[in-house]
Enzyme design. Structure first.
Site, PDB file in Angstrom:
ATOM      1  N   HIS B 125       0.868  -1.181   0.000  1.00 32.49           N
ATOM      2  CA  HIS B 125       0.000   0.000   0.000  1.00 32.49           C
ATOM      3  C   HIS B 125       0.910   1.238   0.000  1.00 32.49           C
ATOM      4  O   HIS B 125       2.012   1.195   0.533  1.00 32.49           O
ATOM      5  CB  HIS B 125      -0.845  -0.057   1.271  1.00 32.49           C
ATOM      6  N   ASP B 201       3.069  -4.452   7.928  1.00 33.96           N
ATOM      7  CA  ASP B 201       1.825  -3.734   7.700  1.00 33.96           C
ATOM      8  C   ASP B 201       0.693  -4.715   7.987  1.00 33.96           C
ATOM      9  O   ASP B 201       0.417  -5.615   7.187  1.00 33.96           O
ATOM     10  CB  ASP B 201       1.759  -3.233   6.253  1.00 33.96           C
ATOM     11  N   GLN B 204      -4.416  -5.154   7.026  1.00 34.79           N
ATOM     12  CA  GLN B 204      -5.380  -6.091   6.460  1.00 34.79           C
ATOM     13  C   GLN B 204      -5.412  -7.431   7.187  1.00 34.79           C
ATOM     14  O   GLN B 204      -6.118  -8.340   6.751  1.00 34.79           O
ATOM     15  CB  GLN B 204      -5.075  -6.336   4.970  1.00 34.79           C
ATOM     16  N   LYS B 227     -10.190  -0.563  10.451  1.00 35.75           N
ATOM     17  CA  LYS B 227     -10.243  -1.787   9.643  1.00 35.75           C
ATOM     18  C   LYS B 227     -10.501  -3.018  10.500  1.00 35.75           C
ATOM     19  O   LYS B 227     -10.479  -4.146  10.007  1.00 35.75           O
ATOM     20  CB  LYS B 227      -8.949  -1.959   8.857  1.00 35.75           C
ATOM     21  N   CYS B 369      -4.764   2.403  -3.622  1.00 34.24           N
ATOM     22  CA  CYS B 369      -3.506   2.911  -3.056  1.00 34.24           C
ATOM     23  C   CYS B 369      -2.380   1.909  -3.215  1.00 34.24           C
ATOM     24  O   CYS B 369      -1.569   1.720  -2.295  1.00 34.24           O
ATOM     25  CB  CYS B 369      -3.676   3.276  -1.588  1.00 34.24           C
TER      26      CYS B 369
HETATM   27  C1  LIG Z   1      -2.386  -2.939   3.513  1.00 39.20           C
HETATM   28  C2  LIG Z   1      -2.746  -1.560   3.930  1.00 39.20           C
HETATM   29  N1  LIG Z   1      -1.810  -0.771   4.467  1.00 39.20           N
HETATM   30  C3  LIG Z   1      -2.084   0.479   4.882  1.00 39.20           C
HETATM   31  C4  LIG Z   1      -3.327   1.020   4.749  1.00 39.20           C
HETATM   32  C5  LIG Z   1      -3.553   2.429   5.180  1.00 39.20           C
HETATM   33  O1  LIG Z   1      -4.435   2.494   6.269  1.00 39.20           O
HETATM   34  P1  LIG Z   1      -4.983   3.893   6.705  1.00 39.20           P
HETATM   35  O2  LIG Z   1      -5.665   4.491   5.522  1.00 39.20           O
HETATM   36  O3  LIG Z   1      -5.935   3.584   7.809  1.00 39.20           O
HETATM   37  O4  LIG Z   1      -3.825   4.718   7.146  1.00 39.20           O
HETATM   38  C6  LIG Z   1      -4.343   0.229   4.198  1.00 39.20           C
HETATM   39  C7  LIG Z   1      -5.709   0.757   4.056  1.00 39.20           C
HETATM   40  O5  LIG Z   1      -6.142   1.119   3.000  1.00 39.20           O
HETATM   41  C8  LIG Z   1      -4.035  -1.075   3.759  1.00 39.20           C
HETATM   42  O6  LIG Z   1      -4.975  -1.842   3.220  1.00 39.20           O
END
Ligand SMILES: Cc1ncc(COP(=O)(O)O)c(C=O)c1O
Ligand SMILES: Cc1ncc(COP(=O)(O)O)c(C=O)c1O
Lengths: 161, 411, 411, 161
Positions: B125, B201, B204, B227, B369
């Site tokens: 992401h 990370d 998910q 999430k 993203c």
């Molecule tokens: C794998 C992953 N990392 C990071 C993020 C970023 O999370 P946030 O938008 O809550 O900062 C997301 C969410 O879209 C994600 O799916």
């Protein structure tokens, strides 16, 4: 509640399935302008052949959703052969059609109704304002055209005559 | 689907009672954000109605209670992810993204210099890419990518070589586009063997499967409350206490200092060093409620439930559309989560999502993203459907019906 | 107190219905955080119950609605502070503190170099000091302080000289310790005349008096939702569109980019460039509700009401304690807000607050994140009482009664 | 609901009003250690005169709230003249008295009851645990003492003999 038929009018699907004025023009002399919608990844290239203040030809390449593809196709049909002043007038009217005033976001009021009777096929796109996230799809090609014209005048002023 | 009662979870979730275009909502966008159950929403309302006050430094009753809410969430979070030193290792941020910025701009800026390598993957992401680019522009580090194979897995054929000069390997436990789950323990072992630290990370994976930072042996973990059935506005950054204590401050302001004079400041110790200003307090009440709710369900059960839904959906998508709807991600439910990125032949993802909306089906079109990954597969966008603890196989029924309509409409 | 109905505001505020130690709560800590009225709490619950989805990029119904909630709050905020270009100039952050970090680490890092001066004041909150120290340590800028006089005002006797070499004058509209309100327009005019930009810490003024960024003519404004009857987890950063467009990104991640490739990224334009990751969405629903509520009350009315309470409290404190309870701040209610920092003879502020708690009175002991100011007045701490829109003169009655008890107990 | 009388026992107020062992000791030879509570601004200096493993004298300066002042005064009375081992044992017991387990924050359970019968006057401070924010006030002097002992052993080891 917005209805899907407002968005996907038959004429829009028609332009999507058989887009008008697809292709490229040799550039120069044609003006080549890129448009880009970072949110959905739509990409568009507009080629403009402007002579003596008239948009003699226009071609488009790129990819995007049905709304962005149909809008660009309809746009090309609507502006091809027109004087630059007339093209700008069409752009202006189209932008008005697509305007959701900030106030309506804030207060939940309805978007203003533009003068759609003078717009021909383009009026079919008015349903898009009921789907505010899709407005960017519809306006991408128009903004790119607008930018092309601005650049075009620069080019013309300096010597394409 | 065993004794797990997803219907009960659904009835606990107010938003799922809503109708869209005259049909019950079919929410398939949990990978973007999950829907909080009633206890989470109520925990926050109750907080504002009964206890709200700024935290720390207050001695009056509600300030003490608000502090207990806030610090209690830290304890609950530490326990939830099995942090060895519990709350002493849990930093509250705004979201996963801020957690990664904290990692890059505090730990990274202090420990990396020109030429050092941060290894990420092509399926990251942007939250786990852009902060490293920013650090590269500032310090001259190298940002290196582990490629992704054609069958949507990390390409580890050259992994040992990729680890050359790596100081940090930062990767996602589960891809938010492909659904792919990466072999965290194995990758971590390999990185550690080469002297690199490991950041995970977990955006998910937390809330979809059990999380044990000790078992995984990672060094940093980042995730978001929204999430995992919790509220917006709250993220978590975890690292081992020894590392946390060695990290310099990030954002400056109240709460993160021990002293401020006209000529400088002394940062505080512990997690608060990284929590400048009034934190998201009510949100931590929501997080605690979300953790309790998930613990009540049992994360193993949630995982099993979502896997069953995924297996079923993969099979039925293939049966019904025979390739006209492609799943951009592993074709079987081994080592994958309940994220289904769809590529519908001849229909742009935006239009797919728009048609699906007419059926009350919520899927997300776009690059999610993860633009480098999209480019890798020559896609501008996908229409992504993703499951949560409240998802039912009926959701898949409606999804298939709506997809059929999209395919027909644009044929 | 004119036609303003504070009792009505009180009955709108759930927390004020609570009893503490068998007495109705007397909340006098609004300078720390304000208490949200029912419409604010309900706006957030309703958001989670009906509309929650991640913002942007979604085309399904609830995603569109969530985006409208979020962008609608931007519009409402722009209007509330009279931003000339409205929502195009409003960035959502976590709190005032993040807003100042954004200012320092984006605008500051891009526009300041070694030797440049950032002028702040001795009465600043740490949020408007520490980020500048961090920038000083990084870039070698000078952080200079406008001193404070013995009667708790900015000492402007040498102001012209203090402005030498100043690129940014960053100061608070109202002190969270002294209550002092600074002459924003006058100071801004002087700073602009010397070519400096002006940043305003409006954390203690927004929600207590009208705010018009055009009238004040400042260049940056920072404040927090939780100090204006709104929720925790949400702050605002405002600057003129021209400046905003020129500022480089701050935190990196999703949402703030136009493109990400394996070799770099292109930042987005507009406010979203500074909003990396999933933003506090439900919180913006709360902010809009808070703005509407405050607009319904009328900020002029709130200001008049709080001034009347302050005038009354100052007089009665003096009458009753004749100096045994000192107010650290201007003695009259001209150019001051409803913040009363108390120094009780022979009783430590912690003990004052503890005894007051027994009466259900909520005051905050401590340095209030303004240590340079505390040192200036040779104090380790004060016990601070502060008013909000829901405060009543009965609150002052109980405060005085409880103070009497504290004085007696430790005599 | 915690009662104020639990916190401000008469003996605590007495120590606050007339603190024991206020003052300084020449350092060196005495060990001088500073303690600091960033949250409330309390400051404390502890002077320790340690000879042959015995805390022969202890003096305190600084400022703070009644709890921190009383706690330091009671501490000084409790440890003065004791062997270092005994001092450490008292510190241990006091810390136990002040412990609010993380679990109680999480689950709302009551704090565990320490063995208060062996603690003399110090037992009066047990009411503090009902006011968790004040625990830091009560423990400041004890942590400072502890730190002083640790440093002291360093100093003694290297040559104050
Ligand atoms: C794998 C992953 N990392 C990071 C993020 C970023 O999370 P946030 O938008 O809550 O900062 C997301 C969410 O879209 C994600 O799916
Ligand atoms: C004047 C002033 N500035 C800044 C802040 C910091 O606000 P926040 O803690 O919401 O970031 C405060 C709040 O304590 C304040 O009173």
């Amino acid at each position: 509640m917005a209805n899907l038929d407002d968005l996907y009018r038959e004429i829009i699907l028609d332009h999507y399935r058989t887009p008008r004025n697809r292709g490229e023009l040799p550039s120069p002399p044609a003006i080549r302008t890129e448009g880009y919608n970072p949110l959905c990844g739509d990409e568009l290239v507009v080629y403009l052949d402007i002579r003596d203040g008239v948009l003699v030809d226009i071609k488009l390449t790129g990819h995007g959703c049905s709304i962005s593809q149909a809008s660009s196709s309809m746009m090309s049909a609507a502006v091809k052969g027109k004087s630059i002043d007339d093209v700008r007038a069409v752009i202006e009217r189209f932008k008005q059609l697509m305007t959701v005033h900030a106030a309506s976001l804030d207060d939940g009021a309805d978007a203003p109704v533009a003068d759609i009777h003078t717009m021909g096929e383009l009026a079919a796109l008015q349903g898009v304002v009921k789907f505010p996230v899709r407005i960017k799809c519809a306006t991408l090609s128009w903004n790119t055209l607008s930018q092309g014209l601005d650049e075009g005048y620069g080019v013309q002023g300096t010597g394409s005559k | 689907m065993s004794s797990y009662n997803a219907r009960r979870v659904r009835s606990d979730t107010p938003l799922l009672q809503r109708e869209i275009n005259g049909r019950p909502i079919t929410y398939l966008d949990s990978a973007s954000s999950s829907l909080p159950p009633r206890p989470v929403i109520e925990a926050m309302s109750r907080y504002y109605e009964l206890r709200h006050a700024n935290v720390h430094r207050g001695v009056y009753q509600t300030a003490v209670e608000a502090t207990e809410v806030y610090e209690g969430a830290r304890v609950a979070t530490g326990r939830f992810i099995h942090a060895p030193k519990g709350d002493a290792e849990v930093v509250f941020t705004k979201n996963t993204t801020e957690s990664f910025n904290l990692l890059a701009k505090s730990w990274g800026a202090a420990n990396l210099r020109a030429g050092d390598v941060v290894l990420v993957t092509e399926m990251e992401h942007h939250a786990n890419i852009v902060p490293w680019f920013q650090l590269r522009d500032q310090l001259g580090i190298e940002v290196r990518f582990v490629p992704v194979t054609d069958d949507f897995r990390l390409d580890l054929s050259d992994f040992d070589h990729l680890l050359d000069g790596v100081k940090l390997f930062s990767f996602t436990a589960a891809s938010n586009v492909l659904g792919t789950r990466n072999p965290v323990k194995e990758l971590t072992r390999a990185a550690h063997a080469r002297g690199a630290l490991v950041a995970l990370d977990a955006a998910q994976s937390v809330g979809h499967q059990p999380m044990d930072v000790v078992d995984l042996d990672v060094d940093f973990v980042c995730f978001s409350a929204h999430k995992m059935l919790g509220p917006t506005g709250l993220g978590v950054f975890w690292t081992r206490a020894e590392i946390l204590e060695s990290m310099p401050p990030f954002l400056g302001g109240g709460g993160m200092i021990a002293d401020v004079r006209l000529d400088g400041y002394v940062p505080a110790n512990g997690p608060t060093r990284f929590e400048a200003g009034t934190p998201p307090i009510a949100e931590t009440a929501g997080l605690t409620a979300a953790i309790r709710y998930l613990e009540g369900l049992g994360l193993e059960n949630v995982e099993r439930h979502e896997r069953a839904l995924t297996t079923d959906a993969l099979a039925r998508l293939w049966e019904r559309f025979e390739g006209r709807v492609r799943v951009i991600g592993p074709a079987t439910s081994d080592d994958r989560g309940g994220v289904l990125s769809l590529d519908v032949e001849g229909v742009h993802p935006h239009d797919v999502a728009q048609v699906l909306d007419q059926f009350g089906v919520c899927v997300r079109p776009g690059h999610h993203c993860a633009k480098p990954l999209m480019r890798r597969f020559h896609l501008a966008a996908t229409a992504r459907a993703s499951f949560g603890p409240y998802s039912l196989s009926e959701d898949t029924d409606v999804l298939l019906e709506a997809l059929e309509s999209a395919v027909t409409m644009f044929a």
